[in-house]
Scaffold this active site. Structure first.
Site, PDB file in Angstrom:
ATOM      1  N   LYS A  59      -0.028   4.290  -0.024  1.00  0.00           N
ATOM      2  CA  LYS A  59      -0.607   5.193   0.600  1.00  0.00           C
ATOM      3  C   LYS A  59      -0.497   6.316  -0.360  1.00  0.00           C
ATOM      4  O   LYS A  59      -0.600   6.849  -1.439  1.00  0.00           O
ATOM      5  CB  LYS A  59      -0.017   5.514   1.693  1.00  0.00           C
ATOM      6  CG  LYS A  59      -0.037   4.029   2.796  1.00  0.00           C
ATOM      7  CD  LYS A  59       0.273   4.919   4.173  1.00  0.00           C
ATOM      8  CE  LYS A  59       0.229   3.606   5.295  1.00  0.00           C
ATOM      9  NZ  LYS A  59       0.469   3.549   6.213  1.00  0.00           N
ATOM     10  N   HIS A  75      -9.500   0.524   5.713  1.00  0.00           N
ATOM     11  CA  HIS A  75      -7.826   0.869   6.065  1.00  0.00           C
ATOM     12  C   HIS A  75      -7.792   1.731   7.086  1.00  0.00           C
ATOM     13  O   HIS A  75      -9.003   2.912   7.109  1.00  0.00           O
ATOM     14  CB  HIS A  75      -7.018   1.368   4.733  1.00  0.00           C
ATOM     15  CG  HIS A  75      -4.958   1.288   5.704  1.00  0.00           C
ATOM     16  ND1 HIS A  75      -4.430   2.655   6.279  1.00  0.00           N
ATOM     17  CD2 HIS A  75      -4.491   0.410   5.191  1.00  0.00           C
ATOM     18  CE1 HIS A  75      -3.685   1.928   6.506  1.00  0.00           C
ATOM     19  NE2 HIS A  75      -3.414   0.604   5.768  1.00  0.00           N
ATOM     20  N   ASN A 120       0.717  -0.870  -0.389  1.00  0.00           N
ATOM     21  CA  ASN A 120       0.034   0.030  -0.295  1.00  0.00           C
ATOM     22  C   ASN A 120       0.879   1.112   0.032  1.00  0.00           C
ATOM     23  O   ASN A 120       1.219   1.463   0.818  1.00  0.00           O
ATOM     24  CB  ASN A 120      -0.887   0.130   0.883  1.00  0.00           C
ATOM     25  CG  ASN A 120      -1.611   1.183   1.555  1.00  0.00           C
ATOM     26  OD1 ASN A 120      -1.546   2.216   0.629  1.00  0.00           O
ATOM     27  ND2 ASN A 120      -1.883   1.009   2.840  1.00  0.00           N
ATOM     28  N   GLU A 160      -4.712  -5.438  10.498  1.00  0.00           N
ATOM     29  CA  GLU A 160      -3.944  -4.359  11.013  1.00  0.00           C
ATOM     30  C   GLU A 160      -4.168  -3.567  12.392  1.00  0.00           C
ATOM     31  O   GLU A 160      -4.869  -3.078  12.514  1.00  0.00           O
ATOM     32  CB  GLU A 160      -3.865  -3.854   9.554  1.00  0.00           C
ATOM     33  CG  GLU A 160      -3.903  -4.002   8.533  1.00  0.00           C
ATOM     34  CD  GLU A 160      -2.730  -3.159   8.015  1.00  0.00           C
ATOM     35  OE1 GLU A 160      -2.345  -2.926   6.966  1.00  0.00           O
ATOM     36  OE2 GLU A 160      -3.836  -1.438   7.374  1.00  0.00           O
ATOM     37  N   GLY A 220       2.912  -1.894   4.323  1.00  0.00           N
ATOM     38  CA  GLY A 220       2.843  -0.289   3.736  1.00  0.00           C
ATOM     39  C   GLY A 220       4.312   1.024   3.747  1.00  0.00           C
ATOM     40  O   GLY A 220       4.725   0.655   2.761  1.00  0.00           O
ATOM     41  N   GLU A 258      -5.998   4.056   8.366  1.00  0.00           N
ATOM     42  CA  GLU A 258      -6.837   5.540   8.479  1.00  0.00           C
ATOM     43  C   GLU A 258      -7.420   5.857   7.709  1.00  0.00           C
ATOM     44  O   GLU A 258      -8.251   6.836   7.571  1.00  0.00           O
ATOM     45  CB  GLU A 258      -5.110   5.969   7.251  1.00  0.00           C
ATOM     46  CG  GLU A 258      -4.117   5.465   8.042  1.00  0.00           C
ATOM     47  CD  GLU A 258      -2.747   5.305   6.868  1.00  0.00           C
ATOM     48  OE1 GLU A 258      -3.016   5.288   5.812  1.00  0.00           O
ATOM     49  OE2 GLU A 258      -2.019   4.701   7.653  1.00  0.00           O
ATOM     50  N   GLY A 267       3.186   1.807  11.013  1.00  0.00           N
ATOM     51  CA  GLY A 267       3.526   3.244  10.592  1.00  0.00           C
ATOM     52  C   GLY A 267       4.330   3.545  11.836  1.00  0.00           C
ATOM     53  O   GLY A 267       4.507   4.642  11.867  1.00  0.00           O
ATOM     54  N   SER A 314       3.768  -2.729  10.459  1.00  0.00           N
ATOM     55  CA  SER A 314       5.633  -2.417  10.763  1.00  0.00           C
ATOM     56  C   SER A 314       6.073  -4.065   9.622  1.00  0.00           C
ATOM     57  O   SER A 314       7.210  -4.159  10.586  1.00  0.00           O
ATOM     58  CB  SER A 314       6.241  -1.994  11.897  1.00  0.00           C
ATOM     59  OG  SER A 314       5.154  -0.836  12.219  1.00  0.00           O
TER      60      SER A 314
END
Ligand code: PEP
Length: 253
Positions: free
Chosen positions: A11, A95, A9, A167, A234, A97, A173, A213
């Site tokens: 992003k 996701h 991903n 996740e 990510g 986010e 992240g 991560s």
């Protein structure tokens, strides 16, 4: 036997030309890895260019999100028809986010998921708890709610086009990774929920990715766990130097 599935991903990173450079590097390095499934999800603005470069490489073209309607007055959204027109094969939905920064709820995620399936796209459905929820001991309940609502209206035959990505939000992240044992425990719970709703065979075939991560140094250990079938990556997906070894987690250099 579940095929290992590794997705990147990207992003809100990389211009179209930067994306093409990375896609070219991946297409060369990952050519011929037929025993696993690989997907990359660049920004919307790079989908077209990246799609042309990875055509025929075996790498799937993914989108990071999608609007909830086929078309209409949805300023700033990108529709399933537009994605398909560019050759997109898969879409990441739910996701963290999107859920936490843009306040997308379970109902909206489910509408998007059903629309994507209706149009023949594959979906990666993300679920996962926040640090606060983990500390409060409600990880399983959160995952159960997100999975149950996300899969509302889905039938067993749809599951071959749905990947679940666990996740934990606190691991995305942040450099913090769930231990392989902790991740596997939640993956086992997800598989049990699939079994309860769709049957044992469906659960055994269900691909469940881990995300949070993931890096070359922890990929092999995570993937060695029984219920971890792949990764949604990510930060480490933004360079071939880190994404390729994750995909090749069991192959050495
Ligand atoms: C993600 O965005 O889905 C993700 C897992 O990010 P990172 O690998 O950077 O934690």
């Amino acid at each position: 036997m579940r095929k290992k599935y590794i997705a990147g991903n990207w992003k809100m990173h990389k211009t179209a030309s930067e994306s093409v450079a990375l896609a070219d590097a991946l297409a060369v390095s990952l050519a011929g890895m037929k025993d696993r499934k690989i997907m990359i999800a660049p920004a919307f603005t790079a989908l077209s260019a990246v799609g042309l470069r990875i055509a025929g490489s075996g790498i799937l073209l993914g989108a990071q999100n999608m609007g909830p309607e086929e078309q209409g007055a949805h300023t700033g959204e990108v529709s399933v028809l537009m994605l398909k027109d560019l050759g997109v094969q898969a879409v990441i939905l739910g996701h963290s986010e999107r859920r936490h920064t843009y306040l997308e709820g379970d109902g909206l995620v489910n509408r998007k998921l059903r629309l994507a399936l209706r149009h023949g796209l594959e979906v990666i459905l993300c679920v996962g708890e926040t640090q606060e929820e983990r500390d409060g001991g409600v990880t399983r309940a959160v995952v159960e709610r997100q999975l149950g609502a996300g899969l509302e209206g889905v039938v067993e035959a749809d599951l071959s086009r749905i990947t679940v990505a666990y996740e934990p939000v606190w691991a995305i992240g942040t450099g913090k990774t769930a231990t392989p044992a902790d991740a596997d425990e939640v993956h086992f719970h997800i598989r049990s929920l699939i079994a309860a709703r769709f049957g044992k065979r469906a659960a055994e075939e269900q691909i469940i990715q881990y995300g949070g991560s993931v890096k070359p140094a922890n990929a092999a250990e995570l993937m060695s766990r029984e219920n971890i079938d792949g990764f949604l990556v990510g930060g480490a997906a933004l360079s071939a130097d880190s994404f390729v070894p994750i995909v090749r987690y069991d192959r050495g250099k």
